[in-house]
Design an enzyme around this catalytic site. Structure first.
Site, PDB file in Angstrom:
ATOM      1  N   LYS A 173     -87.991 -14.888  14.883  1.00 17.57           N
ATOM      2  CA  LYS A 173     -89.546 -14.645  14.943  1.00 17.57           C
ATOM      3  C   LYS A 173     -90.306 -16.339  15.391  1.00 17.57           C
ATOM      4  O   LYS A 173     -89.658 -16.779  13.925  1.00 17.57           O
ATOM      5  CB  LYS A 173     -89.510 -14.098  13.207  1.00 17.57           C
ATOM      6  CG  LYS A 173     -91.181 -13.518  13.146  1.00 17.57           C
ATOM      7  CD  LYS A 173     -92.093 -12.954  12.160  1.00 17.57           C
ATOM      8  CE  LYS A 173     -91.651 -13.984  10.636  1.00 17.57           C
ATOM      9  NZ  LYS A 173     -93.005 -14.743  10.985  1.00 17.57           N
ATOM     10  N   LYS A 187     -99.382 -11.545  14.749  1.00 14.94           N
ATOM     11  CA  LYS A 187     -99.755 -10.546  13.912  1.00 14.94           C
ATOM     12  C   LYS A 187    -101.850 -10.528  14.554  1.00 14.94           C
ATOM     13  O   LYS A 187    -102.780 -10.669  14.426  1.00 14.94           O
ATOM     14  CB  LYS A 187     -99.997 -11.475  12.307  1.00 14.94           C
ATOM     15  CG  LYS A 187     -99.396 -11.492  12.173  1.00 14.94           C
ATOM     16  CD  LYS A 187     -99.148 -11.981  10.373  1.00 14.94           C
ATOM     17  CE  LYS A 187     -98.182 -12.102   9.159  1.00 14.94           C
ATOM     18  NZ  LYS A 187     -97.417 -13.155   9.611  1.00 14.94           N
ATOM     19  N   VAL A 188    -101.357 -10.022  16.330  1.00 17.32           N
ATOM     20  CA  VAL A 188    -102.440  -9.515  16.699  1.00 17.32           C
ATOM     21  C   VAL A 188    -103.629  -8.806  16.262  1.00 17.32           C
ATOM     22  O   VAL A 188    -102.824  -7.783  16.054  1.00 17.32           O
ATOM     23  CB  VAL A 188    -101.757  -8.853  17.985  1.00 17.32           C
ATOM     24  CG1 VAL A 188    -102.916  -8.667  19.041  1.00 17.32           C
ATOM     25  CG2 VAL A 188    -100.678 -10.052  18.935  1.00 17.32           C
ATOM     26  N   ALA A 235     -87.561 -17.719  -0.933  1.00 13.34           N
ATOM     27  CA  ALA A 235     -89.209 -18.684  -1.528  1.00 13.34           C
ATOM     28  C   ALA A 235     -89.943 -17.538  -2.042  1.00 13.34           C
ATOM     29  O   ALA A 235     -91.189 -18.266  -2.553  1.00 13.34           O
ATOM     30  CB  ALA A 235     -88.951 -19.705   0.112  1.00 13.34           C
ATOM     31  N   ALA A 250     -82.902 -10.172  -1.147  1.00 17.39           N
ATOM     32  CA  ALA A 250     -82.120  -9.361   0.524  1.00 17.39           C
ATOM     33  C   ALA A 250     -81.378  -8.145   0.086  1.00 17.39           C
ATOM     34  O   ALA A 250     -81.824  -6.784   0.715  1.00 17.39           O
ATOM     35  CB  ALA A 250     -81.293 -10.485   1.602  1.00 17.39           C
ATOM     36  N   ASP A 259    -107.141  -8.093  17.399  1.00 17.52           N
ATOM     37  CA  ASP A 259    -108.906  -7.896  18.183  1.00 17.52           C
ATOM     38  C   ASP A 259    -108.991  -6.998  18.674  1.00 17.52           C
ATOM     39  O   ASP A 259    -108.384  -5.910  18.261  1.00 17.52           O
ATOM     40  CB  ASP A 259    -108.775  -9.122  18.874  1.00 17.52           C
ATOM     41  CG  ASP A 259    -109.491 -10.522  19.225  1.00 17.52           C
ATOM     42  OD1 ASP A 259    -110.813  -8.912  19.692  1.00 17.52           O
ATOM     43  OD2 ASP A 259    -110.053 -11.011  19.313  1.00 17.52           O
ATOM     44  N   PRO A 316     -89.784  -9.343   4.981  1.00 18.47           N
ATOM     45  CA  PRO A 316     -90.041 -10.853   4.493  1.00 18.47           C
ATOM     46  C   PRO A 316     -89.891 -11.164   3.223  1.00 18.47           C
ATOM     47  O   PRO A 316     -90.993 -10.197   2.658  1.00 18.47           O
ATOM     48  CB  PRO A 316     -91.719 -11.831   5.712  1.00 18.47           C
ATOM     49  CG  PRO A 316     -92.164 -10.304   5.876  1.00 18.47           C
ATOM     50  CD  PRO A 316     -91.420  -9.429   6.072  1.00 18.47           C
ATOM     51  N   VAL A 323     -87.897 -12.771   0.953  1.00 16.35           N
ATOM     52  CA  VAL A 323     -86.767 -12.851   0.857  1.00 16.35           C
ATOM     53  C   VAL A 323     -86.470 -14.921   0.822  1.00 16.35           C
ATOM     54  O   VAL A 323     -87.139 -15.303   1.488  1.00 16.35           O
ATOM     55  CB  VAL A 323     -85.416 -12.493   1.079  1.00 16.35           C
ATOM     56  CG1 VAL A 323     -84.170 -13.142   1.120  1.00 16.35           C
ATOM     57  CG2 VAL A 323     -85.255 -10.640   1.248  1.00 16.35           C
TER      58      VAL A 323
END
Ligand code: O7M
EC number: 4.1.1.23
Length: 215
Positions: free
Chosen positions: A34, A62-63, A174, A179, A65, A170, A172
């Protein structure tokens, strides 16, 4: 995306040399890479063309508009070789439809953010996450993004989207998520960044995460 390792690398480094080094080191353990604003603003969209030689790329812009602008963004990203794009859903069905149409033309994937993984992700997203998940199904998206920091929310969202759409998750490492827990809750892939790319041995960490998920 082929489900082999269940791990997506979030490659949020900002320079080409590190990006290619880390991507090559972990390539045996990831199903996709990614990339988002940090790397593309650092190195340009051309980095996608280089990374797709290593693994399929999901473009995380993260479109969010109006439909025409979304269309232009998606066309750029897919022409650069990305296999998928991440969009927001709060801009409404017409905006999402525009992204899905371009993706269908290219034979690529659209993933829609439902509730975000950070603490502030509950402030505004929580009340609309389910509606966004429903809209992702109705619009024909490939999957949704849901938080590994809250496996119970992944469970809720899985109930809404059924089995046809994927969940990429997302948070996992930090951000504190596990997981194994989020896969058990119904996620198809975990997205991991800092725990891997800040490590002295990215491949070792990636392998460990894979082992935790029994892949
Ligand atoms: O493992 P990390 O915390 O270093 O990185 C997580 C990556 O996932 C990073 O690229 C974030 O921008 C992204 N992300 C979240 O952390 N939380 C979310 O809710 C959504 C995303 C994301 O990928 O959205 C598509």
């Amino acid at each position: 995306m082929e489900k082999k390792n269940r791990l997506i690398l979030a490659l949020d480094v900002t320079d080409r040399e590190n990006a290619l080094r880390i991507a090559n080191e972990v390539s045996d353990y990831v199903d996709s890479i990614k990339v988002g604003y940090p790397l593309v603003l650092g190195e340009g969209l051309g980095i996608v063309k280089e990374l797709v030689e290593i693994a399929p790329v999901i473009a995380d812009f993260k479109v969010a508009d109006i439909p025409n602008t979304d269309r232009l963004i998606c066309e750029h990203v897919f022409n650069a070789g990305a296999a998928g794009i991440i969009t927001h859903g709060f801009t409404g069905r017409d905006s999402l439809d525009s992204c899905v149409k371009v993706a269908n033309d290219f034979g690529t994937d659209v993933y829609v953010v439902t509730e975000m993984s950070h603490p502030g992700g509950v402030e505004f997203f929580r009340p609309v996450a389910e509606d966004i998940a429903k809209m992702a199904v109705e619009a024909g998206a490939s999957g949704v993004v849901a938080p590994a920091t809250r496996p119970e929310r992944v469970k809720d969202i899985r109930k809404i989207i059924g089995e046809e759409l994927s969940i990429i998750s997302p948070g996992v490492g930090a951000q504190g998520g596990s997981a194994a827990d989020v896969i058990r809750a119904g996620a198809d892939w975990v997205i991991v960044g800092r725990s891997i790319y800040n490590s002295d041995s990215p491949a070792k960490v990636a392998k460990k995460i894979c082992d935790e998920m029994n892949c």
